[in-house]
Design a protein around this motif. Structure first.
Motif, PDB file in Angstrom:
ATOM      1  N   ILE A 137      -8.799  -6.187  -0.461  1.00 23.65           N
ATOM      2  CA  ILE A 137      -7.358  -5.961  -0.300  1.00 23.65           C
ATOM      3  C   ILE A 137      -6.582  -6.816  -1.299  1.00 23.65           C
ATOM      4  CG2 ILE A 137      -5.379  -6.369   1.238  1.00 23.65           C
ATOM      5  CD1 ILE A 137      -7.139  -5.467   3.563  1.00 23.65           C
ATOM      6  N   TYR A 190       0.818  -1.209   0.000  1.00 21.84           N
ATOM      7  CA  TYR A 190       0.000   0.000   0.000  1.00 21.84           C
ATOM      8  C   TYR A 190       0.854   1.262   0.000  1.00 21.84           C
ATOM      9  CZ  TYR A 190      -4.727  -1.818   0.116  1.00 21.84           C
ATOM     10  OH  TYR A 190      -5.927  -2.378  -0.242  1.00 21.84           O
ATOM     11  N   HIS A 243      -8.350   1.806  -0.619  1.00 22.96           N
ATOM     12  CA  HIS A 243      -8.774   0.688  -1.467  1.00 22.96           C
ATOM     13  C   HIS A 243      -9.548   1.168  -2.699  1.00 22.96           C
ATOM     14  CE1 HIS A 243      -7.927  -1.380   2.278  1.00 22.96           C
ATOM     15  NE2 HIS A 243      -9.023  -0.935   2.844  1.00 22.96           N
ATOM     16  N   PHE A 250      -3.729  -0.023   6.738  1.00 23.93           N
ATOM     17  CA  PHE A 250      -3.989   0.600   5.440  1.00 23.93           C
ATOM     18  C   PHE A 250      -4.657   1.966   5.548  1.00 23.93           C
ATOM     19  CE2 PHE A 250      -6.936  -2.885   6.461  1.00 23.93           C
ATOM     20  CZ  PHE A 250      -8.040  -2.139   6.815  1.00 23.93           C
ATOM     21  N   CYS A 262      -3.496 -13.421   0.745  1.00 28.45           N
ATOM     22  CA  CYS A 262      -4.828 -12.803   0.859  1.00 28.45           C
ATOM     23  C   CYS A 262      -5.893 -13.649   0.178  1.00 28.45           C
ATOM     24  CB  CYS A 262      -4.811 -11.401   0.247  1.00 28.45           C
ATOM     25  SG  CYS A 262      -4.053 -10.151   1.273  1.00 28.45           S
ATOM     26  N   TRP A 281     -10.796  -8.550   3.205  1.00 26.25           N
ATOM     27  CA  TRP A 281      -9.639  -9.257   2.661  1.00 26.25           C
ATOM     28  C   TRP A 281      -9.785  -9.505   1.163  1.00 26.25           C
ATOM     29  CZ3 TRP A 281      -5.080  -9.410   4.666  1.00 26.25           C
ATOM     30  CH2 TRP A 281      -4.940  -9.282   6.057  1.00 26.25           C
TER      31      TRP A 281
END
Length: 484
Positions: free
Chosen positions: A382, A79, A92, A232, A417, A379
């Motif tokens: 992400i 990130y 995101h 994040f 992930c 998740w």
């Protein structure tokens, strides 16, 4: 001249010559404190029980905590690259929009305000209310209604600060971060001192292989990753960070290494002073530890945990509205939510939208189920964001990237992930399926209201009228300066 007055050309100004826009006010220290303060919430005081229960031994549980910290650092570094490549706020949402297109980005925005942010904020605020109220009723059970009222007061306090001033919210976060760091150090010191004096009996059989169950080990990682959640959030406020190309990577590395070291040492301290059996029967590990090792000051531990929860709540309310703010600016949400207060320079409508959603969830009480939904959706998106980063690298190899994470780290994190998402489908297909279905409800909304804009004219007129009245009432306006 006051900001509520318009200039002759109709553009609202807070003062003569001062444009309405979000300021870059987050330096390195506030950025570090923002991440630490958002990550360290109630998790480290509650999750050790779940990690130990599902890992089966003291040694393996400590390894799980270290690996969860490393995995979170890998994600945060991914990130950091995204945040320095795409200079918009929104986290995101922005990265999905830039790499995979508008539909995945809208769906992330949709689930964020449909159930992810209200569920997480309600869960943390309830932990705050519980730690404030329960000491006054011990050893009896505290009334749930009172816990909900105190939780709502905590949410109200955080919303008020974030509506009032970015600087005040930032300073509050710094203060609460130092308080929660003090709480962790207060737990670490007596445990480490006892360990150096030879109190090692709980570590004698650290790795009990016979107690290990591979089908439960992923659940140990779930509990650990929950405690590290929040790494994040700095990317949600990129446009308010001073010199983001330097500040974001530095803040991420400093904060995540610090949190990982603190978390591992806190767990070492827990196991030094408590047997695994004692830890497993405790519903509030930090309070049980304090009663054992900090008898003189054990009464302040619930207060410190409550303040820790308040810091995590403040971080969430500071960052999540920026996603909505950017989404509205991109045309994926009503324009009123892309406006900021003409004097306070805070995204007032976006912050206020969260308040009734969290309040309704606190009153309704169906938080645990929605939290299960939130884990899958969080998740999943992400994983999509980091996959999008890899695709963007391949498609645009010459684009400037002030910070670039090693490819092995990015691939490892993305694979893990997707593994977590796949494991959710296997271990809890019912809640995961419902989460996926709720996410897909955003698809028709996107095509009707955003992509095609096929709202009936009368609905559009009513919507525009209400937006105009809200704009006047809240004293908000569109940004006059491009901040990305």
């Amino acid at each position: 001249m006051e900001g509520s007055q318009a200039k002759e050309d109709g553009e609202p100004r807070a003062r003569d010559g001062e444009a309405v826009h979000l300021r870059r006010e987050i330096g390195l220290l506030p950025a570090v404190c923002f991440i630490i303060g958002t990550v360290v919430g109630s998790g480290i005081f509650i999750a050790p029980k779940g990690v130990l229960m599902n890992s089966g031994s003291v040694g393996l549980s400590l390894l799980v905590w270290a690996l969860c910290g490393m995995l979170s650092l890998f994600g945060a570094l991914c990130y950091a690259e995204l945040g320095t490549t795409f200079t918009k706020s929104g986290g995101h949402y922005t990265y999905l929009l830039e790499t995979l297109g508008p539909l995945p980005a809208f769906l992330r925005l949709w689930v964020e305000f449909l159930f992810i942010r209200p569920a997480v904020a309600s869960y943390v605020s309830l932990a705050f209310g519980r730690y404030v109220v329960e000491p006054f009723f011990a050893p009896c059970e505290a009334p749930m209604a009172l816990i909900r009222v105190v939780s709502l007061l905590g949410v109200t306090f955080v919303v008020a600060i974030n509506c009032w001033s970015v600087t005040m919210a930032s300073r509050t976060q710094v203060t609460l971060t130092f308080i929660k760091t003090f709480a962790l150090v207060l737990i670490i010191v007596p445990g480490v001192m006892a360990l150096t004096k030879g109190k090692t009996e709980n570590f004698q059989n650290g790795f009990e292989v016979e107690a290990l169950r591979l089908d439960r080990l992923p659940l140990a990682f779930y509990n650990g990753l929950y405690a590290y959640g929040g790494w994040f959030y700095l990317n949600f406020i990129t446009e308010e960070v001073i010199n983001p190309n330097r500040t974001i990577p530095l803040a991420i590395m400093c904060s995540m290494v610090t949190v990982t070291v603190l978390y591992v040492l806190v767990n070492v301290s827990y196991y030094t002073m408590m047997t695994p059996a004692e830890l497993l029967v405790s519903d509030a590990v930090a309070v049980t530890f304090a009663n054992r090792a900090l008898q003189g000051v054990s009464s302040i531990i619930p207060l410190l945990v409550a303040l820790s929860c308040l810091g995590a709540l403040n971080g969430g309310f500071f960052s999540s509205p920026r996603m909505l703010f950017v989404g509205a600016r991109e045309g994926h949400w009503p324009p009123i939510f892309s406006m900021i207060h003409i004097r306070r320079h805070t995204p007032l409508p976006a912050v206020l939208l969260l308040y009734p959603l969290v309040a309704l969830m606190l009153i309704n009480g169906e938080i645990q189920h929605l939290l299960s939904f939130a884990s899958f959706a969080r998740w999943f998106f992400i994983a999509l964001a980091t996959l999008g980063m890899l695709i963007h690298r391949y498609r645009f190899p010459l684009q400037a990237r002030p910070f670039q994470v090693p490819l092995a780290i990015a691939v490892t994190f993305t694979v893990v992930c997707f593994f977590i998402v796949g494991l959710s489908l296997y271990s809890d297909p019912w809640n995961t399926g419902r989460s996926f279905a709720l996410t897909l409800t955003g698809v028709p909304v996107y095509y009707v209201a955003v992509h095609r804009r096929r709202l009936p004219p009368r609905c559009r007129w009513m919507f525009n009228y209400c937006s105009k009245q809200l704009q006047i009432l809240l004293e908000v306006a569109q940004q006059e300066v491009k901040t990305y």
